[in-house]
Scaffold this motif. Sequence first.
Motif, PDB file in Angstrom:
ATOM      1  N   LEU A   1      14.198  24.019  23.832  1.00 27.79           N
ATOM      2  CA  LEU A   1      14.487  24.745  25.075  1.00 27.79           C
ATOM      3  C   LEU A   1      15.314  25.978  24.727  1.00 27.79           C
ATOM      4  O   LEU A   1      16.227  25.900  23.897  1.00 27.79           O
ATOM      5  CB  LEU A   1      15.290  23.873  26.038  1.00 27.79           C
ATOM      6  N   ASN A   2      15.015  27.087  25.368  1.00 28.24           N
ATOM      7  CA  ASN A   2      15.874  28.243  25.160  1.00 28.24           C
ATOM      8  C   ASN A   2      17.074  28.145  26.115  1.00 28.24           C
ATOM      9  O   ASN A   2      17.210  27.154  26.843  1.00 28.24           O
ATOM     10  CB  ASN A   2      15.091  29.555  25.279  1.00 28.24           C
ATOM     11  N   PHE A   3      17.922  29.151  26.086  1.00 27.80           N
ATOM     12  CA  PHE A   3      19.181  29.019  26.836  1.00 27.80           C
ATOM     13  C   PHE A   3      18.939  28.824  28.331  1.00 27.80           C
ATOM     14  O   PHE A   3      19.695  28.116  29.003  1.00 27.80           O
ATOM     15  CB  PHE A   3      20.077  30.238  26.580  1.00 27.80           C
ATOM     16  N   LEU A   4      17.872  29.411  28.868  1.00 28.19           N
ATOM     17  CA  LEU A   4      17.612  29.295  30.303  1.00 28.19           C
ATOM     18  C   LEU A   4      17.137  27.884  30.654  1.00 28.19           C
ATOM     19  O   LEU A   4      17.686  27.224  31.546  1.00 28.19           O
ATOM     20  CB  LEU A   4      16.573  30.335  30.747  1.00 28.19           C
ATOM     21  N   SER A   5      16.109  27.419  29.957  1.00 25.88           N
ATOM     22  CA  SER A   5      15.585  26.085  30.300  1.00 25.88           C
ATOM     23  C   SER A   5      16.613  25.001  29.984  1.00 25.88           C
ATOM     24  O   SER A   5      16.728  24.006  30.719  1.00 25.88           O
ATOM     25  CB  SER A   5      14.259  25.829  29.585  1.00 25.88           C
ATOM     26  N   ALA A   6      17.385  25.209  28.905  1.00 26.64           N
ATOM     27  CA  ALA A   6      18.422  24.223  28.576  1.00 26.64           C
ATOM     28  C   ALA A   6      19.483  24.186  29.672  1.00 26.64           C
ATOM     29  O   ALA A   6      19.957  23.105  30.063  1.00 26.64           O
ATOM     30  CB  ALA A   6      19.054  24.572  27.239  1.00 26.64           C
ATOM     31  N   ALA A   7      19.846  25.360  30.190  1.00 31.97           N
ATOM     32  CA  ALA A   7      20.856  25.411  31.254  1.00 31.97           C
ATOM     33  C   ALA A   7      20.348  24.712  32.513  1.00 31.97           C
ATOM     34  O   ALA A   7      21.094  23.988  33.192  1.00 31.97           O
ATOM     35  CB  ALA A   7      21.210  26.867  31.562  1.00 31.97           C
ATOM     36  N   ILE A   8      19.096  24.908  32.825  1.00 34.04           N
ATOM     37  CA  ILE A   8      18.530  24.266  34.023  1.00 34.04           C
ATOM     38  C   ILE A   8      18.604  22.743  33.892  1.00 34.04           C
ATOM     39  O   ILE A   8      19.015  22.039  34.819  1.00 34.04           O
ATOM     40  CB  ILE A   8      17.072  24.741  34.245  1.00 34.04           C
ATOM     41  N   VAL A   9      18.216  22.230  32.721  1.00 35.46           N
ATOM     42  CA  VAL A   9      18.261  20.775  32.518  1.00 35.46           C
ATOM     43  C   VAL A   9      19.701  20.285  32.637  1.00 35.46           C
ATOM     44  O   VAL A   9      19.991  19.286  33.315  1.00 35.46           O
ATOM     45  CB  VAL A   9      17.669  20.396  31.142  1.00 35.46           C
ATOM     46  N   GLU A  10      20.613  21.001  32.005  1.00 32.54           N
ATOM     47  CA  GLU A  10      22.014  20.588  32.032  1.00 32.54           C
ATOM     48  C   GLU A  10      22.542  20.569  33.475  1.00 32.54           C
ATOM     49  O   GLU A  10      23.219  19.623  33.887  1.00 32.54           O
ATOM     50  CB  GLU A  10      22.825  21.565  31.171  1.00 32.54           C
ATOM     51  N   LEU A  11      22.196  21.603  34.236  1.00 27.97           N
ATOM     52  CA  LEU A  11      22.682  21.676  35.620  1.00 27.97           C
ATOM     53  C   LEU A  11      22.058  20.593  36.487  1.00 27.97           C
ATOM     54  O   LEU A  11      22.715  20.030  37.374  1.00 27.97           O
ATOM     55  CB  LEU A  11      22.378  23.071  36.194  1.00 27.97           C
ATOM     56  N   LEU A  12      20.806  20.276  36.219  1.00 30.91           N
ATOM     57  CA  LEU A  12      20.144  19.243  37.027  1.00 30.91           C
ATOM     58  C   LEU A  12      20.566  17.837  36.620  1.00 30.91           C
ATOM     59  O   LEU A  12      20.364  16.884  37.372  1.00 30.91           O
ATOM     60  CB  LEU A  12      18.616  19.401  36.942  1.00 30.91           C
ATOM     61  N   GLU A  13      21.108  17.702  35.437  1.00 31.78           N
ATOM     62  CA  GLU A  13      21.705  16.407  35.068  1.00 31.78           C
ATOM     63  C   GLU A  13      22.965  16.178  35.896  1.00 31.78           C
ATOM     64  O   GLU A  13      23.267  15.056  36.298  1.00 31.78           O
ATOM     65  CB  GLU A  13      22.079  16.402  33.579  1.00 31.78           C
ATOM     66  N   GLU A  14      23.690  17.277  36.148  1.00 32.54           N
ATOM     67  CA  GLU A  14      24.951  17.155  36.895  1.00 32.54           C
ATOM     68  C   GLU A  14      24.701  16.904  38.373  1.00 32.54           C
ATOM     69  O   GLU A  14      25.351  16.104  39.006  1.00 32.54           O
ATOM     70  CB  GLU A  14      25.777  18.434  36.735  1.00 32.54           C
ATOM     71  N   GLN A  15      23.695  17.627  38.924  1.00 33.39           N
ATOM     72  CA  GLN A  15      23.464  17.533  40.372  1.00 33.39           C
ATOM     73  C   GLN A  15      22.056  18.007  40.693  1.00 33.39           C
ATOM     74  O   GLN A  15      21.633  19.065  40.201  1.00 33.39           O
ATOM     75  CB  GLN A  15      24.493  18.434  41.098  1.00 33.39           C
ATOM     76  N   PRO A  16      21.312  17.262  41.516  1.00 35.38           N
ATOM     77  CA  PRO A  16      19.967  17.717  41.891  1.00 35.38           C
ATOM     78  C   PRO A  16      20.026  19.039  42.651  1.00 35.38           C
ATOM     79  O   PRO A  16      21.061  19.387  43.232  1.00 35.38           O
ATOM     80  CB  PRO A  16      19.446  16.597  42.799  1.00 35.38           C
ATOM     81  N   GLY A  17      18.928  19.765  42.656  1.00 36.42           N
ATOM     82  CA  GLY A  17      18.924  21.032  43.387  1.00 36.42           C
ATOM     83  C   GLY A  17      17.519  21.535  43.643  1.00 36.42           C
ATOM     84  O   GLY A  17      16.555  21.129  42.968  1.00 36.42           O
ATOM     85  N   THR A  18      17.408  22.399  44.652  1.00 35.61           N
ATOM     86  CA  THR A  18      16.125  23.054  44.941  1.00 35.61           C
ATOM     87  C   THR A  18      15.995  24.273  44.026  1.00 35.61           C
ATOM     88  O   THR A  18      16.943  24.647  43.324  1.00 35.61           O
ATOM     89  CB  THR A  18      16.074  23.523  46.402  1.00 35.61           C
ATOM     90  N   PHE A  19      14.836  24.924  44.101  1.00 35.43           N
ATOM     91  CA  PHE A  19      14.661  26.147  43.306  1.00 35.43           C
ATOM     92  C   PHE A  19      15.788  27.136  43.600  1.00 35.43           C
ATOM     93  O   PHE A  19      16.407  27.695  42.694  1.00 35.43           O
ATOM     94  CB  PHE A  19      13.327  26.828  43.645  1.00 35.43           C
TER      95      PHE A  19
END
Lengths: 310, 257, 104
Positions: free
Chosen positions: C41-59
């Motif tokens: 994962l690059n920095f963007l996709s990795a950040a998205i996964v990390e953030l969604l591990e913390e809390q679900p979210g919409t687009f």
Amino acid sequence: MVNFAPVSSYSSQELAAALKAGSLEVALGPFTARAKGEGKPLRSFLQDTYRDVMVRLSLSDVTDIALDVRAPSLLRKYIRPQVIPDPGFQVPAVPLPKSMSGLAFEMGLNLVVALKCCRFVTFHAGVVANDKGAILMSAESGGGKSTLVAALMEEGYRLYSDEFALLNMPDARLASYPRPVSLKNESIEIVRDFAGGDWVSPVISDTPKGKIAYRRARPEDITEAGETAVTKLVLFPRFEAGVRASARGLRRAEAIMRLIPSSTNYHLLGEQGFNALRKMLDGAEAFEITYGTTDDSMKMVRDLAAKVGL
Amino acid sequence: MQKSKVRSEQFKAHRRQLLRMGAAGLPMVLTLRASASGALISQLRCTFTIPNSTKILVDDTGQAWVGTSKLGISGNKPQNKNISKFKNHAQYVFPAGTVPSSYRADACPPDPCYDGVSNNLNDANVDSMFAHLTDSEGDYQATEGFSGAGGGKKGGSHSHNNDDHIQCDNHGHQVDEHGHSIGSNTGKYADCGYKAYNVSNNQIAPGDYVNNGSWSLPGDEDGLYLSLSINYADSYGNTGGWPGISCIVSILNYLNL
Amino acid sequence: MAAGPYSADTLWVAHAAHLIVEPHEDVSVVFHKLSGDTHILNFLSAAIVELLEEQPGTFAEVTGRVLTYLELDADDCPPSLVESTMLQLDDTGLIAPQNLAGSA
């Protein structure tokens, strides 16, 4: 229990009979193989290329591999005889003239280890090692991997494998599987020059890959095949005629990115395989090396090996 | 993932560039696939060199002749005077419909000698075995009693019997001994009816043209040779001496896994 | 492309228990235990996964959080890029709609 002894200690008749009966048991590194096949070409190949490998003539145990080098059809047993390696499952093997039975044997063993071995993470790579650690070289065919392996053997490294790096999952150490080093076309003469003619098998010509010969494993490679080594240096060699030699350090993520596609069974092994790969790279440095001559590549490898303490 | 600290401008610029590439469609996720390719590639890595002087002659029906005798090719056009001899001395002949349409020659335009009918099989004929048989039978019957050029609707060489060697040259148009029109090829090179490809000494690594488990042939001479090779292997397997056949068969075996 | 139906209101989630993440300088190597696949994962996709591990979210929610987290502005990282990256992650199984919670 029948004891193992080197191929060279048996007569041609004894070997031929055991091969015909399918009872020749070959012990090498972590695998035992039951070999079956008829005819002088296969027997001669084993006598020459596997002369120091331990075998026994009657089966006394379950083997990891059962390889039958046989005719693809009844017709091809008698008319313009051909052979294929049959490891008991369908393999993408080209029928070869019977005179190339040795090549079929090698292809068969490669396919079994690549496709059916789940005790190790297998990478398509050459490996040599000394007492301090191992050098793993991952390259596609034509990358010069085998020539490098053979050259490093002359520098005091033991042959671990020309074709497969076998990564033991629990401890992330490389296991030794010292089958003969497969040399193609121009590399045959290069290796014959520095290893000596006695260590290189007769040339098999007109194979699908051109000319092929084998650099035999030495007795010490075979007797020490039970040992394992920690990986110190991971190389991705790339041969390009006329190019100036260069080495580029790879980040760990890039090394992982390159090693996974070179594995033949990583996808089968799950988390254990991933963890073993990570652990293997913990103590290793990785480089892409590009070179135009074997001398160039050896200078680079020597420097890099010294850098990582080999 | 490290929480961003104070980032250098260079670092931020690099990220912005990656994001622009992402917006342009560059994948942001890369999945690593382990495969047996390492070992199997060694099966696919065979190469072969086509023997010296080998040429391929293709007609407008997709029939092909492969041989080493002289053709005098210029820009895929064979010399008219060499065509018959080349065909007679061809080492391998492939039936109509074998060659992909992109490699086929344009059919020669009809002339009084060939008005409305050609001995050549057109694409529709090739597509339908029955249509082809019906048409050729009809043609053959129609030509019976034909006694001269120009008067009838059917030409004199419509029979698929190659013994029929009528040379319809009184209109300035020629047919070769197999009944193929050389059409208006009165010049040095064949403008229609045949195309020729020089594959002499080409080195081919067929594995380069295997993608995701199937062939992805190039549109050049190598692609034509491979296309014929695959056809050959289907019929004869690893026998008969077609250059490179064992390499081709090994790849076909791989693809058939 | 997405692995299944979704809308702008879909809540997306990533499960840390299903992932082994090895962070590197600007990429992450991620092993997905459920599929056995390994991803870079690059920095963007990795950040998205990390953030969604913390809390679900919409687009839309994820877009806002990503911009803050990575110190980017919307010109650098348009919502459409975040959305398309999330759909790529959905394809790999690294994130999934929350109603399919067990699958990511």
